[in-house]
Scaffold this motif. Structure first.
Motif, PDB file in Angstrom:
ATOM      1  N   LEU A   1     -44.961-110.300 -62.565  1.00 63.20           N
ATOM      2  CA  LEU A   1     -45.700-109.798 -63.733  1.00 63.20           C
ATOM      3  C   LEU A   1     -44.745-109.223 -64.778  1.00 63.20           C
ATOM      4  O   LEU A   1     -44.961-109.397 -65.991  1.00 63.20           O
ATOM      5  CB  LEU A   1     -46.703-108.728 -63.292  1.00 63.20           C
ATOM      6  CG  LEU A   1     -47.893-109.231 -62.463  1.00 63.20           C
ATOM      7  CD1 LEU A   1     -48.711-108.045 -61.951  1.00 63.20           C
ATOM      8  CD2 LEU A   1     -48.769-110.178 -63.269  1.00 63.20           C
ATOM      9  N   TYR A   2     -43.714-108.548 -64.312  1.00 61.34           N
ATOM     10  CA  TYR A   2     -42.714-107.999 -65.239  1.00 61.34           C
ATOM     11  C   TYR A   2     -42.010-109.117 -65.991  1.00 61.34           C
ATOM     12  O   TYR A   2     -41.815-109.031 -67.221  1.00 61.34           O
ATOM     13  CB  TYR A   2     -41.708-107.160 -64.454  1.00 61.34           C
ATOM     14  CG  TYR A   2     -40.448-106.844 -65.208  1.00 61.34           C
ATOM     15  CD1 TYR A   2     -40.439-105.864 -66.202  1.00 61.34           C
ATOM     16  CD2 TYR A   2     -39.264-107.533 -64.932  1.00 61.34           C
ATOM     17  CE1 TYR A   2     -39.272-105.576 -66.905  1.00 61.34           C
ATOM     18  CE2 TYR A   2     -38.100-107.250 -65.638  1.00 61.34           C
ATOM     19  CZ  TYR A   2     -38.108-106.280 -66.617  1.00 61.34           C
ATOM     20  OH  TYR A   2     -36.961-106.006 -67.314  1.00 61.34           O
TER      21      TYR A   2
ATOM     22  N   ARG B   1     -52.112-116.938 -66.711  1.00 66.27           N
ATOM     23  CA  ARG B   1     -51.063-116.958 -65.692  1.00 66.27           C
ATOM     24  C   ARG B   1     -50.880-115.584 -65.059  1.00 66.27           C
ATOM     25  O   ARG B   1     -50.616-115.459 -63.872  1.00 66.27           O
ATOM     26  CB  ARG B   1     -49.749-117.420 -66.332  1.00 66.27           C
ATOM     27  CG  ARG B   1     -48.575-117.520 -65.390  1.00 66.27           C
ATOM     28  CD  ARG B   1     -48.834-118.500 -64.263  1.00 66.27           C
ATOM     29  NE  ARG B   1     -49.070-119.842 -64.774  1.00 66.27           N
ATOM     30  CZ  ARG B   1     -49.411-120.869 -64.011  1.00 66.27           C
ATOM     31  NH1 ARG B   1     -49.582-120.692 -62.710  1.00 66.27           N
ATOM     32  NH2 ARG B   1     -49.624-122.059 -64.546  1.00 66.27           N
ATOM     33  N   ARG B   2     -51.060-114.533 -65.850  1.00 70.67           N
ATOM     34  CA  ARG B   2     -50.938-113.178 -65.326  1.00 70.67           C
ATOM     35  C   ARG B   2     -52.033-112.877 -64.310  1.00 70.67           C
ATOM     36  O   ARG B   2     -51.788-112.267 -63.266  1.00 70.67           O
ATOM     37  CB  ARG B   2     -51.009-112.180 -66.481  1.00 70.67           C
ATOM     38  CG  ARG B   2     -50.784-110.733 -66.065  1.00 70.67           C
ATOM     39  CD  ARG B   2     -50.869-109.817 -67.254  1.00 70.67           C
ATOM     40  NE  ARG B   2     -52.231-109.867 -67.838  1.00 70.67           N
ATOM     41  CZ  ARG B   2     -52.576-109.239 -68.964  1.00 70.67           C
ATOM     42  NH1 ARG B   2     -51.670-108.538 -69.631  1.00 70.67           N
ATOM     43  NH2 ARG B   2     -53.808-109.330 -69.424  1.00 70.67           N
TER      44      ARG B   2
ATOM     45  N   THR C   1     -46.334-107.224 -52.596  1.00 67.04           N
ATOM     46  CA  THR C   1     -46.632-106.418 -53.784  1.00 67.04           C
ATOM     47  C   THR C   1     -45.430-106.338 -54.709  1.00 67.04           C
ATOM     48  O   THR C   1     -45.563-106.448 -55.942  1.00 67.04           O
ATOM     49  CB  THR C   1     -47.051-105.002 -53.364  1.00 67.04           C
ATOM     50  OG1 THR C   1     -48.180-105.087 -52.494  1.00 67.04           O
ATOM     51  CG2 THR C   1     -47.408-104.157 -54.569  1.00 67.04           C
ATOM     52  N   ILE C   2     -44.239-106.162 -54.134  1.00 62.81           N
ATOM     53  CA  ILE C   2     -43.017-106.087 -54.941  1.00 62.81           C
ATOM     54  C   ILE C   2     -42.779-107.396 -55.675  1.00 62.81           C
ATOM     55  O   ILE C   2     -42.438-107.408 -56.875  1.00 62.81           O
ATOM     56  CB  ILE C   2     -41.819-105.732 -54.043  1.00 62.81           C
ATOM     57  CG1 ILE C   2     -41.974-104.313 -53.493  1.00 62.81           C
ATOM     58  CG2 ILE C   2     -40.508-105.845 -54.812  1.00 62.81           C
ATOM     59  CD1 ILE C   2     -40.926-103.941 -52.460  1.00 62.81           C
ATOM     60  N   LYS C   3     -42.951-108.526 -54.976  1.00 60.34           N
ATOM     61  CA  LYS C   3     -42.755-109.825 -55.629  1.00 60.34           C
ATOM     62  C   LYS C   3     -43.763-110.039 -56.747  1.00 60.34           C
ATOM     63  O   LYS C   3     -43.423-110.572 -57.809  1.00 60.34           O
ATOM     64  CB  LYS C   3     -42.874-110.945 -54.583  1.00 60.34           C
ATOM     65  CG  LYS C   3     -41.685-111.024 -53.643  1.00 60.34           C
ATOM     66  CD  LYS C   3     -41.679-112.304 -52.827  1.00 60.34           C
ATOM     67  CE  LYS C   3     -42.799-112.325 -51.818  1.00 60.34           C
ATOM     68  NZ  LYS C   3     -42.721-113.529 -50.946  1.00 60.34           N
ATOM     69  N   THR C   4     -45.012-109.615 -56.510  1.00 59.54           N
ATOM     70  CA  THR C   4     -46.033-109.772 -57.553  1.00 59.54           C
ATOM     71  C   THR C   4     -45.698-108.923 -58.768  1.00 59.54           C
ATOM     72  O   THR C   4     -45.803-109.386 -59.919  1.00 59.54           O
ATOM     73  CB  THR C   4     -47.409-109.374 -56.997  1.00 59.54           C
ATOM     74  OG1 THR C   4     -47.728-110.212 -55.879  1.00 59.54           O
ATOM     75  CG2 THR C   4     -48.484-109.520 -58.062  1.00 59.54           C
TER      76      THR C   4
ATOM     77  N   HIS D   1     -43.085-113.165 -72.477  1.00 57.50           N
ATOM     78  CA  HIS D   1     -44.084-113.287 -73.541  1.00 57.50           C
ATOM     79  C   HIS D   1     -43.710-112.421 -74.752  1.00 57.50           C
ATOM     80  O   HIS D   1     -43.864-112.861 -75.912  1.00 57.50           O
ATOM     81  CB  HIS D   1     -45.465-112.891 -73.021  1.00 57.50           C
ATOM     82  CG  HIS D   1     -46.536-113.042 -74.050  1.00 57.50           C
ATOM     83  ND1 HIS D   1     -47.013-114.285 -74.442  1.00 57.50           N
ATOM     84  CD2 HIS D   1     -47.212-112.119 -74.795  1.00 57.50           C
ATOM     85  CE1 HIS D   1     -47.943-114.122 -75.370  1.00 57.50           C
ATOM     86  NE2 HIS D   1     -48.086-112.808 -75.608  1.00 57.50           N
ATOM     87  N   LEU D   2     -43.240-111.215 -74.509  1.00 58.60           N
ATOM     88  CA  LEU D   2     -42.832-110.358 -75.619  1.00 58.60           C
ATOM     89  C   LEU D   2     -41.661-110.977 -76.386  1.00 58.60           C
ATOM     90  O   LEU D   2     -41.621-110.910 -77.630  1.00 58.60           O
ATOM     91  CB  LEU D   2     -42.445-108.973 -75.091  1.00 58.60           C
ATOM     92  CG  LEU D   2     -43.591-108.118 -74.546  1.00 58.60           C
ATOM     93  CD1 LEU D   2     -43.052-106.810 -73.967  1.00 58.60           C
ATOM     94  CD2 LEU D   2     -44.617-107.834 -75.634  1.00 58.60           C
TER      95      LEU D   2
END
Length: 317
Positions: free
Chosen positions: A185-186, A293-294, A178-181, A192-193
């Motif tokens: 995502l971050y 991709r997200r 979960t942490i890696k995911t 992207h921003l």
């Protein structure tokens, strides 16, 4: 009763006779005086007929009032039928008597009998370091605090490191995926921003000035962003190869060809509506690939089920 006494006398006579024939051992201290706790040596020498078996005191012997520190035995030396056994004992005393004596015997083995042969007593004088003690004793009070150097508690630190390592290992084992995911995502959102901010700046500059260099920078930024997003060398592809990579997507094909025409054909005199639309299509496509991709990252465990999201030909608004 008389028979019993006679039997005892008969049995003890040979032993007594043997004891009279055996010479007494000779022992002496190396010094006439000794201090409390300071080692002193005691040498024991015994001469006897060669055929006799003689045992000198060992470590289990009671050397009171002394304590045994070390013993050193020397090989038996025989000359003209007389054997000489010798040993050196290192002793120390904590007894406070002014005069202290020690007598060490030897044991002579005769069949099943053992005869104890005692030597002469050897004496030493205890040296008194304190000659006079004043009564009552005077006590000196020391009430000032003494600074003590603070020591680092390494065992506690090691314990905390071990506990911390076990705790974080357990957390990683349970929540590691979960942490890696979340981190991926971050990173995707941050990249992207950053791309959208710089891309919009180039587009705005192109719209205001109509300079083809701003369009060229925008297209180059778009290719570099998709290269990192798709993990493929898109920035080294030609327009035709990019279109084929995205399954001949019409919007990508149209937008890239219009940009190439304006950049390399020197046909651009102002920012016309068609060229601006091409840049907006590229931005829209980049956003759709980011969303795809997200979603793939979110569903990493079920990647096969969501594989359709990765199809280059799918463009999402």
């Amino acid at each position: 009763m008389r028979k019993l006494l006679s039997t005892i006398v008969i049995l003890t006579l040979p032993v007594l006779a043997l004891a009279q024939q055996v010479l007494r051992p000779v022992g002496a201290f190396s010094s006439d005086s000794v201090k409390i706790g300071i080692p002193v040596t005691y040498t024991l020498v015994h001469r006897h007929p060669e055929k006799l078996e003689v045992i000198l005191p060992g470590t289990n012997y009671n050397f009171s009032p002394f304590e045994l520190v070390r013993k050193d035995f020397y090989p038996t030396v025989t000359k003209n039928g007389i054997s000489t056994d010798s040993a050196v004992y290192t002793l120390r005393t904590f007894d406070t008597k002014a005069l202290q004596a020690l007598m060490l015997p030897v044991l002579v083995l005769q069949g099943k009998d053992t005869v104890r042969v005692n030597g002469d007593s050897s004496r030493v004088i205890l040296q008194e370091l304190v000659q006079k003690v004043n009564e009552p004793l005077q006590f000196k009070a020391e009430t000032e605090l003494v600074a003590v150097e603070k020591r680092f508690n390494w065992p506690v630190l090691l314990l905390w490191l071990v506990v911390g390592s076990l705790f974080f290992s357990l957390i990683w084992l349970i929540f590691g995926q979960t942490i890696k995911t979340k981190y991926k995502l971050y990173r995707l959102r941050k990249d992207h921003l950053y791309f959208a901010s710089r891309y919009n700046a180039h587009v705005d500059r192109f719209v205001k000035t109509g300079v083809s260099q701003s369009m060229e920078k925008a297209v180059s930024l778009w290719k570099n962003y998709l290269t990192k997003l798709e993990r493929s060398a898109i920035n080294s592809f030609t327009t035709k190869e990019i279109v084929e990579f995205y399954d001949n997507n019409d919007e990508v094909n149209t937008a890239l060809r219009l940009c190439d025409k304006a950049i390399y054909g020197n046909l651009l005199t102002e920012a016309d509506t068609e060229t601006k639309e091409a840049l907006l299509l590229l931005r829209k496509f980049a956003k759709s690939r980011y969303k795809a991709r997200r979603e793939i990252t979110k569903n990493a465990k079920n990647n096969r089920r969501h594989a359709g999201l990765a199809e280059p030909g799918m463009v999402q608004s």
